[in-house]
Design an enzyme around this catalytic site. Sequence first.
Site, PDB file in Angstrom:
ATOM      1  N   GLU B  46       0.754  -1.273   0.230  1.00 46.53           N
ATOM      2  CA  GLU B  46      -0.016   0.037  -0.154  1.00 46.53           C
ATOM      3  C   GLU B  46       0.796   1.239  -0.057  1.00 46.53           C
ATOM      4  O   GLU B  46       0.674   2.074  -0.796  1.00 46.53           O
ATOM      5  CB  GLU B  46      -0.924   0.042   1.356  1.00 46.53           C
ATOM      6  CG  GLU B  46      -1.872  -0.952   1.200  1.00 46.53           C
ATOM      7  CD  GLU B  46      -2.935  -1.216   0.238  1.00 46.53           C
ATOM      8  OE1 GLU B  46      -3.012  -0.199  -0.542  1.00 46.53           O
ATOM      9  OE2 GLU B  46      -3.752  -2.160  -0.197  1.00 46.53           O
ATOM     10  N   ASN B  50       1.372   4.030  -3.170  1.00 49.40           N
ATOM     11  CA  ASN B  50       1.110   5.432  -2.703  1.00 49.40           C
ATOM     12  C   ASN B  50       2.102   6.266  -3.340  1.00 49.40           C
ATOM     13  O   ASN B  50       1.803   7.514  -3.886  1.00 49.40           O
ATOM     14  CB  ASN B  50       0.884   5.650  -1.348  1.00 49.40           C
ATOM     15  CG  ASN B  50      -0.549   5.483  -0.941  1.00 49.40           C
ATOM     16  OD1 ASN B  50      -1.456   4.959  -1.716  1.00 49.40           O
ATOM     17  ND2 ASN B  50      -0.928   5.316   0.512  1.00 49.40           N
ATOM     18  N   ARG B 104      -9.199   3.915  -7.962  1.00 48.83           N
ATOM     19  CA  ARG B 104      -8.537   3.705  -6.775  1.00 48.83           C
ATOM     20  C   ARG B 104      -9.674   3.517  -5.420  1.00 48.83           C
ATOM     21  O   ARG B 104     -10.707   4.470  -5.512  1.00 48.83           O
ATOM     22  CB  ARG B 104      -7.544   4.931  -6.247  1.00 48.83           C
ATOM     23  CG  ARG B 104      -6.671   5.395  -7.401  1.00 48.83           C
ATOM     24  CD  ARG B 104      -5.622   4.151  -7.508  1.00 48.83           C
ATOM     25  NE  ARG B 104      -5.257   3.431  -6.292  1.00 48.83           N
ATOM     26  CZ  ARG B 104      -4.541   2.212  -6.315  1.00 48.83           C
ATOM     27  NH1 ARG B 104      -4.469   1.609  -7.440  1.00 48.83           N
ATOM     28  NH2 ARG B 104      -3.973   1.675  -5.254  1.00 48.83           N
TER      29      ARG B 104
END
Lengths: 111, 149
Positions: B46, B50, B104
């Site tokens: 994650e 990002n 997203r």
Amino acid sequence: MNVEMETRGNNLMVRLKGELDHHAAESFRSRIQKELEKGRARNLVLNMSGLSFMDSSGIGVILGRYNFIKKTGGKIAVCNLKPQVRKVFHTAGLSSIIKEYGSEEEAAEKL
Amino acid sequence: MDNYMKLEIPSKSKNESFARVVVAAFASQLDPTMEEISDIKTAVSEAVTNSIIHGYINDTGIIVIEARLIYNKLEIEIIDYGTGIEDIEKAREPLYTSKPELERSGMGFTIIEKFMDQLDIQSEIGKGTVIKMVKIIQKNSTDKKEALS
């Protein structure tokens, strides 16, 4: 990530193998979307028995398909989630809108 | 400090899997459970994603991954020198995403918070972002309380 697709009646059966992360998400998204847009199947069954990993990028793709399919009255089901995948699925809240079944056959039947 | 690692990678999506595996391999020194390893891999995925999508957007930049093992505590820092986060509190909100057009889910930080024991975000517009995550690898809960205090 490897994807196998098969249309069975009203259901598009999709078998995922490998990892569904941001890197794999774009091509996965376009492959499924292209197949869904053919309009042959109304429902989508995602067989995740071969999926060893998924993160929120996978959640995004699945949610996007859910929103698309909902418009034509179709449904999505998943089956055979591995522990890590299930944990991400639950944390993202998808388990409240997409049902998990014990097998492809059960999912296809219930849909 | 018991052990330390540092990895520098370009912000290419093909490196996401590699980053997960590297940190998991490093963490294995603490003899974690399979679930703890999965949790760590997911959180790293994650954070690195990002940096790639939000930090560097359409550019390529450097992502630095540092990790430390201190007794039974794993500390990870994911650092980018990209655009930075305008509103960190908003970014941490479940389902919020600044890029809905990319499909997203907006669940990245929520997942990190659930899978790790601590999450700290530092960011400066135009300078970059540091995601710091901690996981206590523990066999019983009293160790965990002690290590977190």
